[in-house]
Design a protein around this motif. Structure first.
Motif, PDB file in Angstrom:
ATOM      1  N   LEU A   1       4.402   1.461  10.992  1.00  0.00           N
ATOM      2  CA  LEU A   1       4.531   2.861  10.567  1.00  0.00           C
ATOM      3  C   LEU A   1       4.409   2.994   9.056  1.00  0.00           C
ATOM      4  CD1 LEU A   1       7.366   4.177  12.903  1.00  0.00           C
ATOM      5  CD2 LEU A   1       4.937   4.783  12.946  1.00  0.00           C
ATOM      6  N   PHE A   2       4.940   2.046   8.320  1.00  0.00           N
ATOM      7  CA  PHE A   2       4.809   2.071   6.863  1.00  0.00           C
ATOM      8  C   PHE A   2       3.343   1.930   6.465  1.00  0.00           C
ATOM      9  CE2 PHE A   2       4.999   0.409   2.543  1.00  0.00           C
ATOM     10  CZ  PHE A   2       5.935   1.250   1.965  1.00  0.00           C
ATOM     11  N   HIS A   3       2.617   1.048   7.139  1.00  0.00           N
ATOM     12  CA  HIS A   3       1.191   0.883   6.850  1.00  0.00           C
ATOM     13  C   HIS A   3       0.415   2.143   7.221  1.00  0.00           C
ATOM     14  CE1 HIS A   3      -2.983  -0.439   7.676  1.00  0.00           C
ATOM     15  NE2 HIS A   3      -2.783  -1.109   6.555  1.00  0.00           N
ATOM     16  N   LEU A   4       0.785   2.782   8.311  1.00  0.00           N
ATOM     17  CA  LEU A   4       0.137   4.029   8.697  1.00  0.00           C
ATOM     18  C   LEU A   4       0.378   5.109   7.646  1.00  0.00           C
ATOM     19  CD1 LEU A   4      -1.418   5.463  11.006  1.00  0.00           C
ATOM     20  CD2 LEU A   4       0.811   6.135  11.906  1.00  0.00           C
ATOM     21  N   TRP A   5       1.585   5.134   7.074  1.00  0.00           N
ATOM     22  CA  TRP A   5       1.941   6.133   6.065  1.00  0.00           C
ATOM     23  C   TRP A   5       1.261   5.847   4.728  1.00  0.00           C
ATOM     24  CZ3 TRP A   5       6.465   5.655   2.411  1.00  0.00           C
ATOM     25  CH2 TRP A   5       6.625   6.817   1.667  1.00  0.00           C
ATOM     26  N   ARG A   6       1.312   4.592   4.259  1.00  0.00           N
ATOM     27  CA  ARG A   6       0.801   4.258   2.934  1.00  0.00           C
ATOM     28  C   ARG A   6      -0.656   3.807   2.938  1.00  0.00           C
ATOM     29  NH1 ARG A   6       2.827   7.183  -0.088  1.00  0.00           N
ATOM     30  NH2 ARG A   6       1.759   6.036  -1.709  1.00  0.00           N
ATOM     31  N   GLY A   7      -1.152   3.371   4.061  1.00  0.00           N
ATOM     32  CA  GLY A   7      -2.553   2.957   4.137  1.00  0.00           C
ATOM     33  C   GLY A   7      -2.786   1.572   3.557  1.00  0.00           C
ATOM     34  N   GLY A   8      -4.058   1.214   3.496  1.00  0.00           N
ATOM     35  CA  GLY A   8      -4.428  -0.092   2.972  1.00  0.00           C
ATOM     36  C   GLY A   8      -5.318  -0.826   3.952  1.00  0.00           C
TER      37      GLY A   8
ATOM     38  N   VAL B   1      -0.713  -7.028   7.243  1.00  0.00           N
ATOM     39  CA  VAL B   1      -0.043  -8.317   7.483  1.00  0.00           C
ATOM     40  C   VAL B   1       1.151  -8.482   6.544  1.00  0.00           C
ATOM     41  CG1 VAL B   1      -0.334 -10.828   7.362  1.00  0.00           C
ATOM     42  CG2 VAL B   1      -2.107  -9.412   8.413  1.00  0.00           C
ATOM     43  N   VAL B   2       0.969  -8.121   5.281  1.00  0.00           N
ATOM     44  CA  VAL B   2       2.062  -8.217   4.312  1.00  0.00           C
ATOM     45  C   VAL B   2       3.217  -7.305   4.717  1.00  0.00           C
ATOM     46  CG1 VAL B   2       2.716  -7.710   1.929  1.00  0.00           C
ATOM     47  CG2 VAL B   2       0.621  -8.965   2.399  1.00  0.00           C
ATOM     48  N   TYR B   3       2.907  -6.081   5.141  1.00  0.00           N
ATOM     49  CA  TYR B   3       3.955  -5.138   5.547  1.00  0.00           C
ATOM     50  C   TYR B   3       4.687  -5.631   6.798  1.00  0.00           C
ATOM     51  CZ  TYR B   3       1.870  -1.803   2.277  1.00  0.00           C
ATOM     52  OH  TYR B   3       1.384  -1.186   1.147  1.00  0.00           O
ATOM     53  N   LEU B   4       3.962  -6.206   7.738  1.00  0.00           N
ATOM     54  CA  LEU B   4       4.617  -6.718   8.943  1.00  0.00           C
ATOM     55  C   LEU B   4       5.537  -7.890   8.618  1.00  0.00           C
ATOM     56  CD1 LEU B   4       1.726  -6.557  11.568  1.00  0.00           C
ATOM     57  CD2 LEU B   4       3.653  -4.991  11.292  1.00  0.00           C
ATOM     58  N   ILE B   5       5.087  -8.775   7.750  1.00  0.00           N
ATOM     59  CA  ILE B   5       5.934  -9.913   7.355  1.00  0.00           C
ATOM     60  C   ILE B   5       7.152  -9.424   6.575  1.00  0.00           C
ATOM     61  CG2 ILE B   5       6.021 -11.969   5.880  1.00  0.00           C
ATOM     62  CD1 ILE B   5       3.088 -12.471   6.715  1.00  0.00           C
ATOM     63  N   ALA B   6       6.930  -8.507   5.633  1.00  0.00           N
ATOM     64  CA  ALA B   6       8.051  -7.983   4.837  1.00  0.00           C
ATOM     65  C   ALA B   6       9.051  -7.252   5.713  1.00  0.00           C
ATOM     66  CB  ALA B   6       7.521  -7.058   3.745  1.00  0.00           C
TER      67      ALA B   6
ATOM     68  N   LEU C   1       9.436  -1.514   0.661  1.00  0.00           N
ATOM     69  CA  LEU C   1       9.224  -0.858  -0.630  1.00  0.00           C
ATOM     70  C   LEU C   1       8.926  -1.879  -1.727  1.00  0.00           C
ATOM     71  CD1 LEU C   1      11.978   1.900  -0.447  1.00  0.00           C
ATOM     72  CD2 LEU C   1       9.504   2.206  -0.255  1.00  0.00           C
ATOM     73  N   ILE C   2       9.597  -3.008  -1.685  1.00  0.00           N
ATOM     74  CA  ILE C   2       9.332  -4.070  -2.657  1.00  0.00           C
ATOM     75  C   ILE C   2       7.920  -4.623  -2.464  1.00  0.00           C
ATOM     76  CG2 ILE C   2       9.980  -6.415  -3.347  1.00  0.00           C
ATOM     77  CD1 ILE C   2      12.913  -5.588  -2.736  1.00  0.00           C
ATOM     78  N   ALA C   3       7.509  -4.839  -1.206  1.00  0.00           N
ATOM     79  CA  ALA C   3       6.160  -5.340  -0.933  1.00  0.00           C
ATOM     80  C   ALA C   3       5.106  -4.341  -1.385  1.00  0.00           C
ATOM     81  CB  ALA C   3       6.002  -5.636   0.562  1.00  0.00           C
TER      82      ALA C   3
ATOM     83  N   TRP D   1       5.443  -2.131  -3.800  1.00  0.00           N
ATOM     84  CA  TRP D   1       5.450  -2.140  -5.257  1.00  0.00           C
ATOM     85  C   TRP D   1       4.715  -3.365  -5.792  1.00  0.00           C
ATOM     86  CZ3 TRP D   1       8.379  -5.391  -8.646  1.00  0.00           C
ATOM     87  CH2 TRP D   1       8.276  -5.020  -9.991  1.00  0.00           C
ATOM     88  N   LEU D   2       4.961  -4.530  -5.199  1.00  0.00           N
ATOM     89  CA  LEU D   2       4.273  -5.746  -5.640  1.00  0.00           C
ATOM     90  C   LEU D   2       2.775  -5.669  -5.374  1.00  0.00           C
ATOM     91  CD1 LEU D   2       6.785  -8.523  -4.567  1.00  0.00           C
ATOM     92  CD2 LEU D   2       6.243  -7.770  -6.889  1.00  0.00           C
ATOM     93  N   ALA D   3       2.374  -5.052  -4.284  1.00  0.00           N
ATOM     94  CA  ALA D   3       0.946  -4.901  -3.983  1.00  0.00           C
ATOM     95  C   ALA D   3       0.282  -3.974  -4.992  1.00  0.00           C
ATOM     96  CB  ALA D   3       0.763  -4.368  -2.567  1.00  0.00           C
ATOM     97  N   ARG D   4       0.988  -2.949  -5.429  1.00  0.00           N
ATOM     98  CA  ARG D   4       0.427  -2.037  -6.436  1.00  0.00           C
ATOM     99  C   ARG D   4       0.311  -2.718  -7.786  1.00  0.00           C
ATOM    100  NH1 ARG D   4       0.190   3.521  -6.260  1.00  0.00           N
ATOM    101  NH2 ARG D   4       0.775   3.481  -8.438  1.00  0.00           N
ATOM    102  N   VAL D   5       1.299  -3.505  -8.170  1.00  0.00           N
ATOM    103  CA  VAL D   5       1.249  -4.210  -9.444  1.00  0.00           C
ATOM    104  C   VAL D   5       0.098  -5.199  -9.440  1.00  0.00           C
ATOM    105  CG1 VAL D   5       2.477  -5.902 -10.867  1.00  0.00           C
ATOM    106  CG2 VAL D   5       3.700  -3.938  -9.955  1.00  0.00           C
ATOM    107  N   ASP D   6      -0.109  -5.915  -8.336  1.00  0.00           N
ATOM    108  CA  ASP D   6      -1.180  -6.895  -8.233  1.00  0.00           C
ATOM    109  C   ASP D   6      -2.547  -6.217  -8.229  1.00  0.00           C
ATOM    110  OD1 ASP D   6      -2.484  -9.146  -5.807  1.00  0.00           O
ATOM    111  OD2 ASP D   6      -2.227  -9.482  -7.950  1.00  0.00           O
TER     112      ASP D   6
END
Length: 93
Positions: free
Chosen positions: A19-26, A32-37, A76-78, A80-85
């Protein structure tokens, strides 16, 4: 902790990550990162709720409220880290 609780926890955490990936996209890497986080945060949140004796929203042996809070925090941390990267690797003019 019963096997059924582990399966329920994994399903809830995976649903939160999806659901987070559906909301934020990517792309699929973000998924995969969102599911692991989400799964990592879920179980850390469940453990912390047990350590702090936080019994709000328990479903059997599963501290669902604490686990969901941990999952959302890790998501949220994942994010944020994805945006910084992603900002670091851009082309320079």
């Amino acid at each position: 902790m019963t096997f059924q609780s582990v399966i329920l926890g994994a399903c809830v955490a995976t649903l939160l990550g999806a659901l987070f990936h559906l909301w934020r996209g990517g792309n699929w890497v973000h998924l995969v990162v969102y599911l692991i986080a989400a799964n990592l945060g879920f179980w850390v949140g469940h453990w912390m709720a047990g350590v702090l004796s936080w019994n709000a929203g328990r479903i059997g042996p599963l501290n669902l409220t604490g686990a969901a809070v941990g999952s959302i925090l890790f998501l949220l941390i994942a994010y944020w880290l994805a945006r910084v990267d992603s900002h670091k690797g851009g082309r320079q003019a």
